[in-house]
Design an enzyme around this catalytic site. Sequence first.
Site, mmCIF file in Angstrom:
data_model
loop_
_atom_site.group_PDB
_atom_site.id
_atom_site.type_symbol
_atom_site.label_atom_id
_atom_site.label_comp_id
_atom_site.label_asym_id
_atom_site.label_seq_id
_atom_site.Cartn_x
_atom_site.Cartn_y
_atom_site.Cartn_z
ATOM 1 N N GLY A 171 5.815 7.164 -11.315
ATOM 2 C CA GLY A 171 5.413 6.675 -9.896
ATOM 3 C C GLY A 171 5.057 5.450 -9.596
ATOM 4 N N ALA A 172 5.823 4.206 -10.109
ATOM 5 C CA ALA A 172 5.708 2.770 -10.399
ATOM 6 C C ALA A 172 5.846 2.195 -9.180
ATOM 7 C CB ALA A 172 6.199 2.158 -11.516
ATOM 8 N N ASN A 173 6.474 2.954 -7.967
ATOM 9 C CA ASN A 173 6.882 2.177 -6.778
ATOM 10 C C ASN A 173 5.799 2.034 -5.591
ATOM 11 O OD1 ASN A 173 7.627 5.063 -6.623
ATOM 12 N ND2 ASN A 173 7.834 4.463 -4.578
ATOM 13 N N SER A 174 4.582 2.626 -5.872
ATOM 14 C CA SER A 174 3.614 2.594 -4.895
ATOM 15 C C SER A 174 2.208 2.729 -5.497
ATOM 16 C CB SER A 174 3.769 3.547 -3.672
ATOM 17 O OG SER A 174 3.838 4.921 -4.278
ATOM 18 N N GLY A 175 1.132 2.538 -4.629
ATOM 19 C CA GLY A 175 -0.066 2.809 -5.033
ATOM 20 C C GLY A 175 -0.727 2.211 -6.212
ATOM 21 N N GLY A 205 0.340 3.113 -9.294
ATOM 22 C CA GLY A 205 1.251 2.863 -10.112
ATOM 23 C C GLY A 205 2.074 1.399 -9.969
ATOM 24 N N SER A 214 -8.393 12.873 -12.129
ATOM 25 C CA SER A 214 -9.230 12.882 -11.145
ATOM 26 C C SER A 214 -10.635 13.351 -11.494
ATOM 27 C CB SER A 214 -8.670 13.017 -9.890
ATOM 28 O OG SER A 214 -9.375 13.184 -8.581
ATOM 29 N N TYR A 216 -4.906 21.357 -6.456
ATOM 30 C CA TYR A 216 -4.700 19.961 -6.955
ATOM 31 C C TYR A 216 -5.848 19.789 -8.096
ATOM 32 C CZ TYR A 216 -5.277 14.822 -6.900
ATOM 33 O OH TYR A 216 -5.099 13.494 -7.289
#
Length: 286
Positions: free
Chosen positions: A10-14, A16, A139, A165
């Site tokens: 998930g390195a493309n947003s947030g 990450g 989390s 979650y």
Amino acid sequence: MVSRTCLITGANSGIGRITALELAKKGFNIIMLCRSLEKARPVRQEIKQVSKTGHVDLVWCDLASQSSVIQAAREVNDRYDRLDVLVNNAGLYIDTEQYSPEGIELTFATNHLGPFLLTNLLLNLLRKGHQPRIVTVSSEAHRWDRGFIFDELAKPRSYDGMKAYGASKLANILFARELADRLAGEGITSNSLHPGVVKTNFAQSAKTLQGLIFGLMRPFFISPEKGAETTIYLAASPEIENVTGLYFAKNRPKTPSAAAQSQYNATQLWALSEELTQVKKHLATV
């Protein structure tokens, strides 16, 4: 000195994306494992511009799909002879009950089983790494679930997005700690963390009451830059070179819930995860 290599899901947003950017500035080679190549390609160029090594690789992977995880692990094993850091960052929250291609509840499949399978399939590369580390983003939401009903993790009787979650984040901590125990003596550390309540696109499409509350509170959340600090610390800081099996928040160890400290939960979860992913069978093919 040879540059260290870090794989980030998930390195493309947030957080990450911020993690990838900051580690690239520190001289890490980056492997981006992303579900959307369309969104990831411009971020890859952004990371390349600040990278000390210029090495920013991109591998497609949908963590919800075990066949996709196996294929991605095979690609990484084919392209690289070692891995120094693995950051299990990607995760999702969904309002409505959905299932993975294998018929497993989508939150549990994506947030826990995908990282469980990926990590196990990359362990041999990590064993060849320099001061290898596994960092799993969990989390404080793990406290929403005080314990598992194990036979409902894959197929719940009734679906609640927040509960699912929370259970997946509890699973992250149990997995990271059990992994630390299993790797004891091999020189690979495994820690988990709470990034803070971060202002990202997480749960942005949620339409339940909880999702609306998330939306109203979003202006008060911390920035992705702030949220990524503990991940970056665990991935790169020399201070925690031999520290393993802990849960962190704000760069410091924090005591997780009683359920997250339960050895019974950790052992049962590992056995269930092995069964649902057939990981031992796949290890021979990667």
